[in-house]
Design an enzyme around this catalytic site. Structure first.
Site, PDB file in Angstrom:
ATOM      1  N   SER A  70     -22.066  -8.331   4.757  1.00  0.00           N
ATOM      2  CA  SER A  70     -23.252  -7.481   4.652  1.00  0.00           C
ATOM      3  C   SER A  70     -23.948  -7.388   6.012  1.00  0.00           C
ATOM      4  O   SER A  70     -23.399  -6.867   6.959  1.00  0.00           O
ATOM      5  CB  SER A  70     -24.175  -8.015   3.554  1.00  0.00           C
ATOM      6  OG  SER A  70     -25.186  -7.092   3.244  1.00  0.00           O
ATOM      7  N   HIS A  90     -21.433  -2.487   1.870  1.00  0.00           N
ATOM      8  CA  HIS A  90     -21.701  -2.065   0.476  1.00  0.00           C
ATOM      9  C   HIS A  90     -21.484  -0.553   0.381  1.00  0.00           C
ATOM     10  O   HIS A  90     -22.243   0.163  -0.277  1.00  0.00           O
ATOM     11  CB  HIS A  90     -23.146  -2.394   0.058  1.00  0.00           C
ATOM     12  CG  HIS A  90     -23.517  -3.838   0.170  1.00  0.00           C
ATOM     13  ND1 HIS A  90     -23.114  -4.791  -0.746  1.00  0.00           N
ATOM     14  CD2 HIS A  90     -24.268  -4.493   1.089  1.00  0.00           C
ATOM     15  CE1 HIS A  90     -23.616  -5.975  -0.394  1.00  0.00           C
ATOM     16  NE2 HIS A  90     -24.305  -5.824   0.725  1.00  0.00           N
ATOM     17  N   GLU A  92     -17.448  -3.377  -0.845  1.00  0.00           N
ATOM     18  CA  GLU A  92     -17.662  -4.771  -1.239  1.00  0.00           C
ATOM     19  C   GLU A  92     -16.332  -5.480  -1.502  1.00  0.00           C
ATOM     20  O   GLU A  92     -15.335  -4.845  -1.872  1.00  0.00           O
ATOM     21  CB  GLU A  92     -18.545  -4.828  -2.485  1.00  0.00           C
ATOM     22  CG  GLU A  92     -19.970  -4.371  -2.217  1.00  0.00           C
ATOM     23  CD  GLU A  92     -20.858  -4.417  -3.454  1.00  0.00           C
ATOM     24  OE1 GLU A  92     -20.317  -4.665  -4.564  1.00  0.00           O
ATOM     25  OE2 GLU A  92     -22.071  -4.199  -3.326  1.00  0.00           O
TER      26      GLU A  92
END
Length: 378
Positions: free
Chosen positions: A138, A180, A207
């Site tokens: 992330s 994401h 992801e």
């Protein structure tokens, strides 16, 4: 040139792992396993950097347990909370012997504000140069690039002022990394940045997926895909679109790369996709599949009830009887037709034809003829 780094042999810069977030931590853990292997496997010494996370010590405990379970020799957590910490030698020392550095997710702008331009950030770059694997999930993925997305809005349509950039570590040159990607519909914001800076590749990572960069080659690992926007030939109105207007982005080259795909970031071309077994292996697989299909039929037949086979036998018997009866009727009909034809032929041969001449002296007999009646006719 190879060198020893705390018992682990390295050769040139290490691998970079840009993970799209929400990596599997419970089942296969493929992405994290790949990171541990790149960091040295059973000799890996991994430093976890949770600066971006809003969680407490638990986040370090989770990754420590995960990396230890995957075979790493040691795992320590180092968490600089501000730029003063990031210039403190006590925070930097663990990085000097690390074979792997992993940055967690969280607040991207905080991570950039604490790490970039500090001794800590320089130590991460130096570790990578000597062969350590450097990765993040992330926010930890975004900071690997030269330019980092600090924050932005979701959406499929690129719009002006949709996102904002901050400085990254610059380990991935000439690119912007977003994460994401498919799950949070971040196509628009990455495309808007490519429209504004066409010289940069836009790399969007799904992801539980990693874009693994070694030199100029990118390989996809995990269950999702990596999306790449190449705007080198783009036509755009980004230089005059105002406020939140939609941005024109025409001529962008799109690459959607599933697992096992490899891409050249410098040449901006696809190199390979999927495993390609040799021809003899393909032939062997096809033969095995044929045998398996045959075996499957035999196994399926074993499970059929006796009543099914009895019914099939009765049906086959009825079809055979019907065919036999039909054949008999046809034979009788053909025989009768042949007999009738034979009788007709014999009858035709027993009387003269109309054109046959009468023998000399023969008289035409006309029974029941009245001579007087005949004499009165013209």
């Amino acid at each position: 040139m190879s060198e020893q780094q705390g018992g682990v042999t390295t050769s040139g810069p290490g691998a970079l792992f840009a993970i799209g977030g929400a990596e599997d931590k419970l089942k296969k853990r493929l992405v994290l396993q790949e990171f541990v292997e790149a960091a040295g496997g059973s000799k890996a010494r991994i430093v976890v950097v949770p600066t971006a996370s809003a969680l407490g010590p638990d986040v370090i405990d989770v990754y420590s347990a995960l990396f230890a379970a995957l075979g790493a020799a040691s795992v320590v957590g180092v968490r600089p909370e501000n730029r003063e910490d990031a210039d403190d030698p006590a925070f930097i020392e663990p990085l000097e012997q690390a074979t792997g550095i992993f940055m967690t997710g969280g607040n991207q702008l905080k991570l950039s504000g604490v790490v970039t331009g500090t001794a800590f950030g320089r130590a991460v770059t130096a570790a990578h140069a000597r062969g350590a694997a450097v990765g993040g999930t992330s926010a930890g993925a975004s900071i690997l690039a030269e330019h980092m997305i600090a924050f932005g809005r979701s959406g499929a349509t690129p719009r002006q002022r949709m996102s904002q950039l901050a400085g990254g570590l610059g380990l991935v040159q000439g690119a912007i990394v977003d994460q994401h990607f498919a799950q949070r519909n971040r196509y628009g914001r990455l495309l808007s940045l490519v429209a504004q800076s066409p010289g940069l590749l836009g790399i969007g990572v799904d992801e539980d997926t990693a874009a693994v960069v070694r030199g100029s080659h990118l390989e996809v690992v995990g269950r999702g895909a990596v999306t790449i926007f190449d705007g080198s030939r783009i036509t755009s109105n980004a230089h005059y679109a105002s406020r939140s207007e939609a941005i024109l982005a025409s001529g962008v080259v799109l690459h959607v790369l599933p697992a096992s795909s490899t891409f050249d970031l410098k040449a901006r071309v696809l190199l390979s996709f999927g495993p390609q077994p040799p021809a003899e292996e393909i032939a062997s697989i096809e033969a095995a599949e044929a045998d398996l299909r045959k075996l499957a039929k035999e196994i399926a037949a074993e499970g059929v009830s006796p009543a099914y086979y009895a019914e099939r036998k009765r049906r086959a018997g009825r079809r055979t009887a019907k065919a036999t009866d039909s054949a008999k009727k046809t034979a009788v009909s053909q025989k009768a037709a042949a007999s009738k034809k034979s009788r007709s032929s014999a009858a035709a041969q027993s009387r003269p034809e109309a054109t046959e001449p009468l023998s000399a002296g023969a008289e035409l007999s006309r029974p029941d003829t009245d001579p007087q009646a005949d004499s009165g006719r013209a």
